[in-house]
Motif scaffolding. Sequence first.
Motif, PDB file in Angstrom:
ATOM      1  N   UNK A 268       0.855  -1.191   0.000  1.00  0.00           N
ATOM      2  CA  UNK A 268       0.000   0.000   0.000  1.00  0.00           C
ATOM      3  C   UNK A 268       0.885   1.233   0.000  1.00  0.00           C
ATOM      4  N   UNK A 269       0.651   2.113  -0.967  1.00  0.00           N
ATOM      5  CA  UNK A 269       1.430   3.347  -1.066  1.00  0.00           C
ATOM      6  C   UNK A 269       0.487   4.535  -1.219  1.00  0.00           C
ATOM      7  N   UNK A 270       0.826   5.712  -0.684  1.00  0.00           N
ATOM      8  CA  UNK A 270       2.014   5.979   0.137  1.00  0.00           C
ATOM      9  C   UNK A 270       2.007   5.130   1.409  1.00  0.00           C
ATOM     10  N   UNK A 271       3.163   4.626   1.767  1.00  0.00           N
ATOM     11  CA  UNK A 271       3.290   3.724   2.913  1.00  0.00           C
ATOM     12  C   UNK A 271       3.627   4.525   4.160  1.00  0.00           C
ATOM     13  N   UNK A 272       2.593   4.936   4.875  1.00  0.00           N
ATOM     14  CA  UNK A 272       2.816   5.669   6.127  1.00  0.00           C
ATOM     15  C   UNK A 272       2.988   4.713   7.298  1.00  0.00           C
ATOM     16  N   UNK A 273       2.564   3.464   7.093  1.00  0.00           N
ATOM     17  CA  UNK A 273       2.836   2.409   8.070  1.00  0.00           C
ATOM     18  C   UNK A 273       2.922   1.095   7.314  1.00  0.00           C
ATOM     19  N   UNK A 274       3.701   0.164   7.849  1.00  0.00           N
ATOM     20  CA  UNK A 274       3.933  -1.106   7.165  1.00  0.00           C
ATOM     21  C   UNK A 274       4.538  -2.091   8.172  1.00  0.00           C
ATOM     22  N   UNK A 275       4.241  -3.395   8.022  1.00  0.00           N
ATOM     23  CA  UNK A 275       4.808  -4.371   8.962  1.00  0.00           C
ATOM     24  C   UNK A 275       6.338  -4.358   9.028  1.00  0.00           C
ATOM     25  N   UNK A 276       6.989  -3.920   7.955  1.00  0.00           N
ATOM     26  CA  UNK A 276       8.452  -3.934   7.930  1.00  0.00           C
ATOM     27  C   UNK A 276       9.071  -2.750   8.665  1.00  0.00           C
ATOM     28  N   UNK A 277       8.301  -1.691   8.827  1.00  0.00           N
ATOM     29  CA  UNK A 277       8.853  -0.471   9.418  1.00  0.00           C
ATOM     30  C   UNK A 277       9.301  -0.731  10.856  1.00  0.00           C
ATOM     31  N   UNK A 278      10.444  -0.150  11.212  1.00  0.00           N
ATOM     32  CA  UNK A 278      10.934  -0.215  12.580  1.00  0.00           C
ATOM     33  C   UNK A 278      11.869  -1.368  12.867  1.00  0.00           C
TER      34      UNK A 278
END
Length: 535
Positions: A268-278
């Motif tokens: 999903x883009x724009x990706x403001x959150x994603x399982x990979x983040x962090x």
Amino acid sequence: MSASSSSAPRVLVSDALSPAAVKIFQDRGIHVDFEPALGKDKDRLAEIIGDYDGLAIRSATKVTPKLLERASRLKVVGRAGIGVDNVDIPAATARGVIVMNTPFGNSITTAEHAIAMMFALARQIPQADASTQAGKWEKNKFMGVEITAKVLGVIGCGNIGSIVADRAIGLRMRVVAYDPFLSPERALELGVEKVELDELLARADVITLHVPLTDRTRNVLSREALAKTKQGVRIINCARGGLVDEVALREALDSGHVAGAAFDVFSEEPATENPLFGHPNVVCTPHLGASTTEAQENVALQVAEQMSTYLLTGGVENAVNFPSISAEEAPRLKPFVALAEKLGSFLGQLTEAPIKGVRIEYEGAVAGMNTRALTAAAVTGALRPMLQDINMVNAPSIARERGIVIEEMTRENAQRDYESLVRITIDAEDMPRYASGTVFHDGKPRVVEIRDIDVDAEFAPYMIYVRNADEPGFIGAFGSLLGEAGVNIATFSLGRDHPGGDAICFVSVDQKVSDALLARIEAIPQVKRARAVAF
């Protein structure tokens, strides 16, 4: 910015485009209005779009059915870039608007970004940079790995994937590639080892994806596929979001099975959150694959040249919804273009093994037509089940890149009782598949032969193809299953080679056929194979 003469074609540039591209329009005598912020103002764009013959865009402008309704003069939309997700292609096609893109202008830039991401992962460059600039000097924390002698697994070895492979070989990596369309000869030429997906997963130290997002490639790195990868693998995705199960990848990162991941694209883009983040071993960029000065300039100049050529001469290049056909021959050729594409699509949907070649034979009156356009249409249909971005213009070059041999044969004297006949054979690694079709005086393309068995079937949006033994009970069982599933039969075409021999059933239905229903059809004792196909 404007250029002369009210009788000249008028082009609106509604997104940021290079001044050099605007100058191309002007130099070729086209009236051009350069309003780079207009794409974000859909109401204002809708107010003025009716004054223009051409619309040059990037990604900000959304070409919707509602906008197209207001675009009474519009003949061509040119997208500076490869993705046309912001253009409603069926709506544009219905209104006779050519949609062009620039499929090769940013290939090098995207390939270089994948290589850069690989180095960032191998040496933890973003994390080390953040740490150092925070004054921590954690020299012992960031232990990297060498790229030299590692195995790079390339999923998709087309235009961009082959550039990545070439750069990786220059870095002294060993490259294995999974691509059903990659011929052994082309693999040898590239210096890569062609392997099946499971072998790539087991051997690769680094995996990079370079395929379009289609029904077949969605989640190509699924939870099950990730479990088959080598311990400590690193995964790069600069192609399309949705190719990797991001939740499963996060779990594999957390467990340590996957050592790191670098993503430029997200489901999903724009990706403001994603399982990979962090995650500490993940590197992310905001879809920068094509973002270099050179690439942006290249695609802008290319789209200006293509649009100018079309508006001034009618020449069509890199159209995603129209083949290269002159205005004079279009009416006579159009139904045969549809026949060639649908016949190729039918065979392509039956083919799962890698394709080595496509042969198209033209008999009778059709042999004297523009068979180059027809061949492009046939190849487009045959390859589209795996490559949804393919179109009638770039199909031949994509086939050449992948080592797929295209053969064309013409016979002015028809061998059968049809004024014109088109026969297509797909030579796959498991077996050849072939079918023939024609266009009757009603202008509708139809299939007249499959596997040397005569049939007579029009193409429909949803169809079921069944190969069966010619024995009593099949038709009743087949009809009963469809009836129980609430699937209505529109047409029913049958053929057989001889009584009690092999038979074919080609049926059009009113809705998409579920996998569960297809499995029940295949369980009918007389059925040898059943496939749902769509056109």
